[in-house]
Scaffold this motif. Structure first.
Motif, mmCIF file in Angstrom:
data_model
loop_
_atom_site.group_PDB
_atom_site.id
_atom_site.type_symbol
_atom_site.label_atom_id
_atom_site.label_comp_id
_atom_site.label_asym_id
_atom_site.label_seq_id
_atom_site.Cartn_x
_atom_site.Cartn_y
_atom_site.Cartn_z
ATOM 1 N N ILE A 115 3.160 10.786 3.173
ATOM 2 C CA ILE A 115 2.421 8.477 2.963
ATOM 3 C C ILE A 115 3.684 8.004 4.449
ATOM 4 O O ILE A 115 3.220 7.031 5.128
ATOM 5 C CB ILE A 115 3.706 8.140 2.057
ATOM 6 C CG1 ILE A 115 2.457 9.009 0.587
ATOM 7 C CG2 ILE A 115 3.947 6.413 1.832
ATOM 8 C CD1 ILE A 115 2.718 8.591 -0.554
ATOM 9 N N ALA A 128 0.423 -0.731 -0.139
ATOM 10 C CA ALA A 128 -0.070 -0.442 0.310
ATOM 11 C C ALA A 128 0.919 1.130 0.206
ATOM 12 O O ALA A 128 0.780 2.349 -0.820
ATOM 13 C CB ALA A 128 -1.113 -0.262 0.775
ATOM 14 N N ILE A 129 2.169 1.145 0.728
ATOM 15 C CA ILE A 129 2.796 2.710 0.663
ATOM 16 C C ILE A 129 3.338 2.669 -0.437
ATOM 17 O O ILE A 129 3.544 3.302 -1.168
ATOM 18 C CB ILE A 129 3.824 1.518 1.887
ATOM 19 C CG1 ILE A 129 3.442 2.175 3.198
ATOM 20 C CG2 ILE A 129 4.529 3.183 1.305
ATOM 21 C CD1 ILE A 129 3.273 3.319 3.575
ATOM 22 N N SER A 157 2.275 8.758 7.761
ATOM 23 C CA SER A 157 0.856 8.081 8.159
ATOM 24 C C SER A 157 1.150 6.034 8.352
ATOM 25 O O SER A 157 0.313 5.403 8.697
ATOM 26 C CB SER A 157 0.652 7.620 6.345
ATOM 27 O OG SER A 157 0.688 6.415 5.664
ATOM 28 N N SER A 191 4.212 15.160 -0.553
ATOM 29 C CA SER A 191 3.426 13.628 -0.502
ATOM 30 C C SER A 191 4.128 12.291 0.485
ATOM 31 O O SER A 191 3.184 11.983 0.967
ATOM 32 C CB SER A 191 3.220 13.400 -1.926
ATOM 33 O OG SER A 191 2.132 14.196 -2.487
ATOM 34 N N THR A 250 2.521 6.582 -7.254
ATOM 35 C CA THR A 250 1.709 8.063 -7.372
ATOM 36 C C THR A 250 1.940 9.022 -7.216
ATOM 37 O O THR A 250 1.867 10.157 -8.261
ATOM 38 C CB THR A 250 0.105 7.953 -6.467
ATOM 39 O OG1 THR A 250 -0.698 6.272 -7.256
ATOM 40 C CG2 THR A 250 -0.854 8.338 -7.545
ATOM 41 N N ALA A 251 2.341 9.284 -6.197
ATOM 42 C CA ALA A 251 3.313 10.456 -6.090
ATOM 43 C C ALA A 251 4.279 11.150 -7.418
ATOM 44 O O ALA A 251 4.477 12.205 -7.620
ATOM 45 C CB ALA A 251 3.349 10.651 -4.897
ATOM 46 N N ARG A 254 2.200 1.500 -3.303
ATOM 47 C CA ARG A 254 0.782 1.987 -4.646
ATOM 48 C C ARG A 254 1.095 3.567 -4.480
ATOM 49 O O ARG A 254 1.762 4.388 -5.154
ATOM 50 C CB ARG A 254 -0.247 1.005 -4.469
ATOM 51 C CG ARG A 254 -0.225 -0.111 -4.727
ATOM 52 C CD ARG A 254 -1.445 0.005 -5.126
ATOM 53 N NE ARG A 254 -2.546 -1.018 -3.205
ATOM 54 C CZ ARG A 254 -2.175 -1.647 -3.039
ATOM 55 N NH1 ARG A 254 -1.447 -2.812 -3.427
ATOM 56 N NH2 ARG A 254 -1.868 -1.893 -1.785
ATOM 57 N N ARG A 255 0.791 4.207 -3.696
ATOM 58 C CA ARG A 255 0.414 5.813 -2.895
ATOM 59 C C ARG A 255 2.025 6.360 -3.554
ATOM 60 O O ARG A 255 2.182 7.048 -4.238
ATOM 61 C CB ARG A 255 0.605 5.677 -1.706
ATOM 62 C CG ARG A 255 -0.377 5.262 -0.806
ATOM 63 C CD ARG A 255 -0.786 5.869 0.254
ATOM 64 N NE ARG A 255 -1.033 7.431 1.007
ATOM 65 C CZ ARG A 255 -0.740 7.244 2.127
ATOM 66 N NH1 ARG A 255 -0.873 6.146 2.956
ATOM 67 N NH2 ARG A 255 -0.734 8.711 2.483
#
Length: 141
Positions: free
Chosen positions: A133, A97-98, A136, A129, A104-105, A100-101
């Protein structure tokens, strides 16, 4: 938990490095650099058709040093996203998940018409960004 994030170009040129601890930036930079051999091995194994348990661009654990683990992700353009964490109990699903984010950034940052491919990524938006991340998941600092 996240102590460093790096983006490394297709020819292993450093494009971005952000550390979240003050006293270990040189060690973390060296750790990221040394993990590039593991990236090349995993990518080469995938190109030879060797079956692996990695069904996508997520490469999993690249290196382990003392209390840190290095995870990797490679894009279609062979750009490497590297994350160093100090949590030995982090799960692969969380790292996927990290990444993927982060991907995207990264895609948003290099889609900027003023960005020249292969040059250092100095975008304040991308940096913000990455920091978001990292926090988070719980950055070390």
């Amino acid at each position: 938990m996240i102590v460093a994030v790096a983006v490394v170009g297709p020819t292993n040129q450093p494009l971005y490095l952000s550390t979240f601890t003050d006293d270990e930036s040189a060690r973390l930079s060296t750790l990221v650099h040394c993990s590039l051999d593991a990236v090349e091995e995993k990518v080469a194994a995938g190109m030879r058709g060797v079956t692996t348990d990695v069904p996508d661009a997520y490469l999993g654990v690249l290196a382990v040093e003392e209390e840190c683990k290095v995870y990797g992700f490679v894009t279609n353009t062979r750009t490497k996203l590297i994350v160093v964490v100090d949590d030995p109990l982090i799960k692969d699903d969380e790292m996927r998940a990290i990444f993927r984010r982060m991907h995207t950034a990264f895609a948003d940052a290099v889609s900027n018409p003023f960005y020249v491919l292969g040059t250092p990524l100095v975008s304040p938006r991308f940096d913000a960004s990455v920091r978001t991340i990292a926090t988070s998941l719980g950055a070390a600092a």
